[in-house]
Design an enzyme around this catalytic site. Sequence first.
Site, PDB file in Angstrom:
ATOM      1  N   ASP A  10      29.615  15.657  33.464  1.00 45.18           N
ATOM      2  CA  ASP A  10      30.988  15.111  33.386  1.00 45.18           C
ATOM      3  C   ASP A  10      31.647  16.521  32.903  1.00 45.18           C
ATOM      4  O   ASP A  10      31.460  16.896  31.983  1.00 45.18           O
ATOM      5  CB  ASP A  10      31.206  13.897  32.643  1.00 45.18           C
ATOM      6  N   ASP A 105      35.586  15.722  38.897  1.00 44.58           N
ATOM      7  CA  ASP A 105      34.599  16.401  37.868  1.00 44.58           C
ATOM      8  C   ASP A 105      33.474  15.449  37.556  1.00 44.58           C
ATOM      9  O   ASP A 105      32.949  16.089  36.190  1.00 44.58           O
ATOM     10  CB  ASP A 105      35.843  16.670  36.646  1.00 44.58           C
ATOM     11  N   GLU A 106      32.933  14.870  38.159  1.00 48.54           N
ATOM     12  CA  GLU A 106      31.876  13.963  37.717  1.00 48.54           C
ATOM     13  C   GLU A 106      30.511  13.936  38.925  1.00 48.54           C
ATOM     14  O   GLU A 106      31.138  13.719  39.993  1.00 48.54           O
ATOM     15  CB  GLU A 106      32.097  12.431  37.385  1.00 48.54           C
TER      16      GLU A 106
HETATM   17 MG   LIG Z   1      35.810  14.818  33.014  1.00 47.71          MG
END
Ligand SMILES: [Mg+2]
Length: 418
Positions: A10, A105-106
């Site tokens: 993350d 973003d993961e």
């Molecule tokens: Mg994040």
Amino acid sequence: MATTRWLYLDMNAFFASAEQQLQPALRGKPVAVVPTMTDRTCCIAVSYEARQFGIRTGTNVGQAKQLCPWLRLVEGRHEQYIELHHRIIAAIETVLPIERVWSIDEFACRLSLQHRERAPALEMAGRVKQAVATQVGRHLRCSVGLAPNRFLAKVAAGMRKPDGLTHLGLEDLPDALHPLQLGDLPGIGRGMQRRLEQFGVRTVRQLCATPPETMRMIWRSKVGEQWSRWLRGEDVPDPPTKRGSVGHSHVLPPELRTDTGARAVMTRLLHKAAARLRRLGYAAGRMEVEISQFGDGPAWRVTVKLGGVQDTPTLLKALEAAWECRPRGMQPLKASVTLYGLTAPQSLPLFADHQQAIRASRVMDAVNAELGPTALYFASMHKSRDAAPLRIAFTNIPEVAFEGARDPRPRGGLRRAD
Ligand SMILES: [Mg+2]
């Protein structure tokens, strides 16, 4: 115990860190990314320096300025973040194939057999973090979680921020989860917390001790039982994202915003959706493909009737037929493939070639489960041979495509990816 099956990565304060990476003058400064330059909007990302002033994602900009008068406001630049997203994926994949891109973003990766002990898993996580730092940027920090299932790996990634690395082994469960708040668990929002409270569940310790039947009542569906299994560390597959469908979409990187690029990405998206369909034990009744266009061009969308299909070759043929009907001259921006009308597959397909296609798909799934998701895939259809200057590296995340390659021409049948 070799139980660490998942790595979840993350990015920390992604848009704000991205701006600090792209604009050196912002490094070490309180930064908030905003959709437009007005006090009436909200911050969509906040750097860790700004968080010290109590500013959070969602804080009103006027209020944020009061909390920190020297806050640097930056208008969001999504094209740049998408480009970084693709570079992060490419960096992670120099070390480990990505199983699923969860958001901009993961990222979730499945660890192969030799990395499932604690020490090699931690070593792998260190290499992934290092790859992102050196290949994309040191100011983009990330938190990584390692755990027996994807859900707990995400929870672990959230336990230390920024720049964390947390390992949750089966032997640590459930004790390691007890210090968490219910709201720290992905999927438990305020509404769910109120509902849990009605059942007397106020802590994660109580949630872990709740029997599966009660969990089912709380969630009003089988999802409750899935939660029980996740919390115990079982590696259960994620359910389809939308009820009754399995699908993937991908914003095309600039070099693939062409007819050929869009088609190649669609093929990859379909490979991924088909593998997932089989993993979940379903067949699909319909397929919808969609291309969104740049600018004002209308989206092209078509639905194809399938009638209970789960093998990749038949799905690829259906995609090929649909693709022939596209309007020419599109400026593709985003590609999506969704399989609908999920049912249990028929036990015995009528035609021999169909049986063979199913067997080939299952062989591919079995090999990929053993050797990693990039091992085998069906070559694209023959017509793409001449029109495929790009080799689309197939991984289990068709959300990503890599440009350039040795031997770009797909061959018939199964092919080993290098
Ligand atoms: Mg994040």
